[in-house]
Motif scaffolding. Structure first.
Motif, PDB file in Angstrom:
ATOM      1  N   GLY A 220       2.401  -2.977  -4.291  1.00  8.06           N
ATOM      2  CA  GLY A 220       3.340  -2.241  -5.352  1.00  8.06           C
ATOM      3  C   GLY A 220       4.400  -3.454  -5.656  1.00  8.06           C
ATOM      4  O   GLY A 220       4.527  -4.516  -5.215  1.00  8.06           O
TER       5      GLY A 220
ATOM      6  N   LEU B  49      -4.203   2.708  -4.220  1.00 10.65           N
ATOM      7  CA  LEU B  49      -2.567   2.631  -4.208  1.00 10.65           C
ATOM      8  C   LEU B  49      -2.169   3.937  -4.909  1.00 10.65           C
ATOM      9  O   LEU B  49      -1.958   4.030  -6.320  1.00 10.65           O
TER      10      LEU B  49
ATOM     11  N   GLY C  89      -4.460   1.719  -9.889  1.00 11.13           N
ATOM     12  CA  GLY C  89      -3.887   1.299  -8.693  1.00 11.13           C
ATOM     13  C   GLY C  89      -4.854   0.935  -7.554  1.00 11.13           C
ATOM     14  O   GLY C  89      -4.889   1.159  -6.291  1.00 11.13           O
TER      15      GLY C  89
ATOM     16  N   GLY D 127       0.316   3.251  -7.310  1.00  8.89           N
ATOM     17  CA  GLY D 127       0.199   2.288  -8.398  1.00  8.89           C
ATOM     18  C   GLY D 127       0.415   0.658  -7.954  1.00  8.89           C
ATOM     19  O   GLY D 127       1.186   0.638  -7.069  1.00  8.89           O
ATOM     20  N   THR D 128       0.055  -0.168  -8.545  1.00  9.28           N
ATOM     21  CA  THR D 128       0.446  -1.426  -8.578  1.00  9.28           C
ATOM     22  C   THR D 128       1.766  -1.983  -9.229  1.00  9.28           C
ATOM     23  O   THR D 128       2.364  -2.891  -8.557  1.00  9.28           O
TER      24      THR D 128
ATOM     25  N   ASN E 172       1.690   3.540  -0.300  1.00 11.61           N
ATOM     26  CA  ASN E 172       0.645   2.415  -0.737  1.00 11.61           C
ATOM     27  C   ASN E 172       0.264   1.689   0.651  1.00 11.61           C
ATOM     28  O   ASN E 172      -0.809   1.328   0.734  1.00 11.61           O
TER      29      ASN E 172
END
Length: 238
Positions: free
Chosen positions: A178, A67, A161, A70-71, A190
């Motif tokens: 996310g 991702l 991520g 990021g998450t 993402n």
């Protein structure tokens, strides 16, 4: 049999979603952000129904998506290793590093981590945790890239991520994309990476339609159905 009841705020949000419509991905992300009524920052999730039978090995869908945005959550990484690799794992940012002591703790039902990574040389010992970690999706595996000697890169990817996905027995995938507080652009990046990773993970035994449906939702929000062709055509930005 009792029917599931929803609160007033959920029902108000649901009125904004046309249940008969298949939305374009960008349109769905914009709508999802408008539907939020919670006081916390919900996780956005992509749910997919696949045209596979996971009971057959050649139709198992499993993979990893990176991702770009990021998450949105802090990922606690545990590393099973020994010798000089212990220092490498710690330097790369692993939260918990060890071997025999960690195995004993996990056998005692401790699960204070989100991702487990192992070096190949210790899998003889770690393997006995399969019954504990396997059902929870925490067992290191070659397919997920979590059995490796390249600890530094793997730990960095997981922290940055990296999300794993694996089809369940009903041929469904549930993948976090996310947080709802992310910008629409970040969420689209993402979601594009997720869709591309799933499409590229099509197994050799899959026949006919591979992705049957795609749904976008966030914690406690109504679901938004996506137009499958548009969703599966998404590609990560170079």
């Amino acid at each position: 049999m009792a029917t599931k009841t929803h609160g007033k705020k959920y029902l108000e949000a649901a009125k904004q979603v046309d249940s008969e419509k298949l939305y374009q991905p960008q349109e769905a992300v914009s709508l999802l952000k408008k539907l939020n009524y919670t006081k916390f920052d919900p996780t956005v999730e992509v749910h997919m129904k696949l045209g596979v039978d996971p009971r057959h090995a050649d139709q198992m869908v499993r993979g990893v998506a990176m991702l770009p945005a990021g998450t949105g959550k802090e990922v606690k990484v545990l590393v099973f290793t020994q010798g000089e690799k212990v220092a490498e794992a710690e330097a790369a940012g692993a939260d918990i590093v060890g071997l025999d002591d960690l195995i004993k703790q996990i056998e005692g039902d401790w699960l204070g981590f989100d991702v487990a990574i192992a070096t190949p040389d210790v899998m003889g010992k770690v393997g006995r945790l399969g019954r504990k970690l396997g059902p929870r999706g925490l067992m290191p595996s070659p397919k997920a890239g979590t059995i490796t000697f390249d600890l530094a890169k793997t730990i960095r990817d997981v922290k940055a991520g990296r999300v794993e996905f694996k089809v369940d027995r009903t041929a469904l995938l549930h993948i976090p994309a996310g947080k709802l507080s992310f910008s629409e652009e970040a969420l689209m990046q993402n979601i594009s990476s997720i869709m591309d990773a799933v499409v590229r993970s099509r197994p050799s035994g899959a026949k006919g339609t591979y992705v049957k449906s795609v749904v976008l939702t966030s914690t406690m929000s109504p679901s938004i159905r996506l137009e499958v062709a548009s969703a599966t055509a998404l590609k990560p930005q170079a």
